[in-house]
Enzyme design. Structure first.
Site: not given
Length: 387
Positions: A80-81
């Site tokens: 998800c970064q």
């Protein structure tokens, strides 16, 4: 039912789906510490993961074509970064975006359904076009981006194909929903976006499961009838209720039909105070006191009698300042690993590998087991009805 679990992390999504009846034929995770956690629990014969065929490595090197037409579900939480509210927001220019690999897996295996989970940040207006791009790729996984084709040009081709009405190739009907885990019985206000798709030829009609818990029901049980406090044996002079809850309680004309949100006090009930015996596990695994918690602007901890704020993975292995419980007397302390695991609804017999900071990173990135189970059971029931 057979499944493939991608980006397994510490196992939250996979365990919840296992409880819903899905048995993975392949589990892929690149992070060594997460793999160590899964392996440790496999070695301890923990039922949910003991038969997981784990692959530690880069998903880009994994070929899924041998599973074509043999899989009921593909699931996972692509890293998800690029879209995290706490990340650098590089989004589609970020090589850490693993959605292309999730879409490739769908294309190669042609599962009956898929469940993908990601951070709330993906729904921000800044990323809206890319959000639609992901959804359209999941709906039409065979319409692949050409070499050197810009994603915006690929989006245009997908939009034209989607609006043409032609459905001769692999196609999925996709539902997206931003959900708060607290509304499904998780003691944490954790907002995440889900992509759930069913293969078009199954003729499935589907909507996201209805919410079962609510803030209003918690307020009712704390203020209107006091059942919450009675359950925890909290005296009237020890009860702390914020002004907003009091104002909201006045507007409640009747008892909500939903169940109350679960709170931190609910989640950690039965766990001994870790600070009283700081050098011990207090009879529970991963339940050691971690010193050094303090508040500062923007990081005030989570009130004991509310669901926890979103657990965060932190940066460089250091958990976010919100990974603390705030007691009625104004004191704060870090959640222990076991307390954090309970907030993520992992079973008490599930252990986490690594230092406190590393295990908190794994937990901060995890999907709550109970939320995964709720969604998984719903999808499983639909698939059984089509068999």
């Amino acid at each position: 039912m057979k499944s493939i679990e991608l980006f397994a992390g510490a196992g939250g999504l996979g365990i919840g789906l296992h409880l819903a009846g899905f048995k993975p034929v392949q589990v892929v995770e690149w992070d060594r510490f997460c793999c160590d956690t899964i392996r440790e629990n496999k070695n301890r014969n923990i039922n949910a993961v003991k038969s997981w065929p784990l692959i530690e490595g880069d998903i880009k090197s994994v070929d899924f074509k041998n599973f074509a037409g043999k899989i009921d579900l593909v699931s996972g939480g692509p890293p998800c970064q690029p879209f995290s509210l706490g990340g650098k927001h590089q989004a589609y220019d970020d090589s850490r975006d693993m959605f292309p690999q999730a879409i490739r897996t769908v294309r190669e295996t042609q599962p009956k359904a898929f469940i993908f989970e990601n951070v709330k940040g993906l729904t921000r207006n800044t990323f809206r076009n890319y959000f639609e791009y992901i959804k359209l790729q999941l709906e039409h996984p065979n319409l692949v981006c050409n070499i050197n084709e810009d994603w915006t040009d690929h989006l245009k081709r997908l939009e034209k194909h989607h609006t043409s009405g032609i459905r001769t190739d692999l196609h999925y009907n996709v539902v997206t929903r931003l959900v708060n885990a607290a509304n499904y019985g998780v003691p944490q206000k954790r907002e995440r976006v889900f992509f759930v798709g069913f293969r078009d030829d199954l003729g499935v009609e589907w909507s996201f499961p209805e919410e079962t818990h609510s803030q209003d029901a918690l307020i009712w049980s704390q203020i209107n009838d006091g059942i919450y406090w009675d359950r925890h044996n909290v005296t009237k002079d020890s009860r702390v209720i914020n002004l907003r809850s009091k104002q909201r309680a006045v507007k409640l004309e009747q008892k909500p039909t939903t169940l109350p949100w679960l709170t931190i006090r609910d989640a950690i009930r039965g766990l001994p105070d870790p600070e009283k015996n700081a050098d011990k596990n207090n009879g529970f695994s991963d339940h050691r006191f971690q010193p050094g918690a303090k508040t500062y602007p923007g990081h005030t901890g989570s009130p004991l009698d509310e669901p926890a704020k979103t657990l965060k993975a932190g940066v460089h292995g250091v958990p976010g300042g919100e990974n603390m419980v705030a007691f009625p007397d104004g004191s704060v302390r870090y959640f222990t690993v076991r307390e954090s695991a309970r907030l993520q609804t992992f079973p008490d017999n599930y252990l986490f590998h690594g230092s406190w900071g590393e295990t908190m990173r794994q937990l901060g990135n995890a999907v709550p087991v109970e939320l995964a189970n709720v969604v998984g059971l719903n999808v499983a029931n639909i698939l059984k009805a089509t068999a």
